[in-house]
Write a protein that holds these residues in place. Structure first.
Motif, PDB file in Angstrom:
ATOM      1  N   LEU A 117      14.683   7.011  -0.921  1.00  0.00           N
ATOM      2  CA  LEU A 117      15.328   7.642  -2.066  1.00  0.00           C
ATOM      3  C   LEU A 117      14.578   8.910  -2.441  1.00  0.00           C
ATOM      4  N   VAL A 118      15.248   9.751  -3.203  1.00  0.00           N
ATOM      5  CA  VAL A 118      14.626  10.909  -3.827  1.00  0.00           C
ATOM      6  C   VAL A 118      14.708  10.643  -5.321  1.00  0.00           C
ATOM      7  N   ASP A 119      13.546  10.607  -5.993  1.00  0.00           N
ATOM      8  CA  ASP A 119      13.561  10.264  -7.412  1.00  0.00           C
ATOM      9  C   ASP A 119      14.048  11.438  -8.270  1.00  0.00           C
ATOM     10  N   ARG A 120      14.155  11.228  -9.555  1.00  0.00           N
ATOM     11  CA  ARG A 120      14.702  12.247 -10.452  1.00  0.00           C
ATOM     12  C   ARG A 120      13.827  13.492 -10.539  1.00  0.00           C
ATOM     13  N   PHE A 121      12.608  13.423 -10.022  1.00  0.00           N
ATOM     14  CA  PHE A 121      11.723  14.576 -10.004  1.00  0.00           C
ATOM     15  C   PHE A 121      11.718  15.291  -8.646  1.00  0.00           C
ATOM     16  N   PRO A 147       9.825  23.171   5.838  1.00  0.00           N
ATOM     17  CA  PRO A 147       8.429  23.048   5.417  1.00  0.00           C
ATOM     18  C   PRO A 147       8.336  23.108   3.894  1.00  0.00           C
ATOM     19  N   GLY A 148       7.544  22.221   3.335  1.00  0.00           N
ATOM     20  CA  GLY A 148       7.396  22.162   1.882  1.00  0.00           C
ATOM     21  C   GLY A 148       8.025  20.917   1.284  1.00  0.00           C
ATOM     22  N   ASN A 149       9.068  20.389   1.933  1.00  0.00           N
ATOM     23  CA  ASN A 149       9.657  19.139   1.432  1.00  0.00           C
ATOM     24  C   ASN A 149       9.551  18.062   2.506  1.00  0.00           C
ATOM     25  N   ASN A 150       8.494  18.136   3.294  1.00  0.00           N
ATOM     26  CA  ASN A 150       8.397  17.252   4.445  1.00  0.00           C
ATOM     27  C   ASN A 150       7.372  16.132   4.289  1.00  0.00           C
ATOM     28  N   VAL A 151       7.050  15.763   3.057  1.00  0.00           N
ATOM     29  CA  VAL A 151       6.149  14.637   2.839  1.00  0.00           C
ATOM     30  C   VAL A 151       6.818  13.656   1.891  1.00  0.00           C
ATOM     31  N   ALA A 152       6.754  12.388   2.246  1.00  0.00           N
ATOM     32  CA  ALA A 152       7.288  11.328   1.394  1.00  0.00           C
ATOM     33  C   ALA A 152       6.154  10.339   1.129  1.00  0.00           C
ATOM     34  N   VAL A 153       6.264   9.617   0.027  1.00  0.00           N
ATOM     35  CA  VAL A 153       5.330   8.536  -0.237  1.00  0.00           C
ATOM     36  C   VAL A 153       5.936   7.280   0.373  1.00  0.00           C
ATOM     37  N   PHE A 154       5.191   6.613   1.253  1.00  0.00           N
ATOM     38  CA  PHE A 154       5.660   5.408   1.931  1.00  0.00           C
ATOM     39  C   PHE A 154       5.022   4.203   1.262  1.00  0.00           C
ATOM     40  N   GLN A 200       0.834  -1.191   0.000  1.00  0.00           N
ATOM     41  CA  GLN A 200       0.000   0.000   0.000  1.00  0.00           C
ATOM     42  C   GLN A 200       0.867   1.238   0.000  1.00  0.00           C
ATOM     43  N   ALA A 201       0.307   2.359  -0.437  1.00  0.00           N
ATOM     44  CA  ALA A 201       1.007   3.644  -0.444  1.00  0.00           C
ATOM     45  C   ALA A 201       0.301   4.580   0.523  1.00  0.00           C
ATOM     46  N   ASN A 202       1.093   5.260   1.354  1.00  0.00           N
ATOM     47  CA  ASN A 202       0.561   6.211   2.324  1.00  0.00           C
ATOM     48  C   ASN A 202       1.464   7.431   2.376  1.00  0.00           C
ATOM     49  N   PRO A 203       0.904   8.619   2.680  1.00  0.00           N
ATOM     50  CA  PRO A 203       1.767   9.774   2.902  1.00  0.00           C
ATOM     51  C   PRO A 203       2.513   9.598   4.213  1.00  0.00           C
ATOM     52  N   CYS A 204       3.761  10.005   4.217  1.00  0.00           N
ATOM     53  CA  CYS A 204       4.583   9.966   5.424  1.00  0.00           C
ATOM     54  C   CYS A 204       5.167  11.359   5.615  1.00  0.00           C
ATOM     55  N   ILE A 205       4.754  12.024   6.677  1.00  0.00           N
ATOM     56  CA  ILE A 205       5.126  13.413   6.919  1.00  0.00           C
ATOM     57  C   ILE A 205       6.365  13.466   7.799  1.00  0.00           C
TER      58      ILE A 205
END
Length: 152
Positions: free
Chosen positions: A123-127, A79-86, A4-9
């Motif tokens: 990881l941080v993707d190319r985008f 703030p602004g780069n504090n969400v990742a897709v888990f 599953q995919a969830n937001p991770c703050i």
């Protein structure tokens, strides 16, 4: 189980307070584990949140953690780069997704076995999108069921 995919703050030291607030807003079951809970009791960051998860009756799942000060390769917290897709689960496809998303990006934590028994990586993707992975092991699933945080 699948995956599953969830937001991770990502928070800067106040993940517990934020997640408790979100629990007040949305209701549901909150589990919180610190760095010390996950095997680093002597760490200066021992009381920081390493993993938290709020499962609501409406079906929302929010996850959060406190940004560690010494995380090489990971963009600095702001703030602004504090969400990742888990992405988490027991699917072998998760390893493939990790490899594909890392092409042209930057691996900030190699996908490898962690102290809780699962394979985890980020990881941080190319985008510029942050991704976090956790591939569940049989051992960690047993620990989760026996955890004092299970169902709290």
């Amino acid at each position: 189980m699948g995956s599953q995919a969830n937001p991770c703050i990502v928070f800067d030291g106040n993940a517990r307070q934020a997640m408790e607030f979100y629990q007040e807003v949305f209701g549901g079951d909150l589990e919180v584990g610190t760095v010390a809970d996950f095997g680093s009791p002597d760490s200066a960051d021992g009381d920081k949140v390493m993993h938290s998860r709020l499962d609501t009756a409406a079906g929302y799942t929010l996850m959060a953690w406190d940004f560690p000060e010494d995380r090489p390769g990971h963009p600095a917290h702001r703030p602004g780069n504090n969400v990742a897709v888990f992405l988490g689960g027991d699917d072998d496809e998760l390893r493939e997704y990790f490899e594909k998303l890392s092409v042209g990006g930057e691996v900030t934590l190699p996908l490898e076995k962690q102290v809780w028994g699962d394979q985890a990586g980020s990881l941080v993707d190319r985008f510029g999108i942050s991704w976090m992975f956790n591939v569940t092991s049989e051992r960690s699933e047993t620990l989760r069921r026996e955890s004092p945080y299970a169902g709290s």
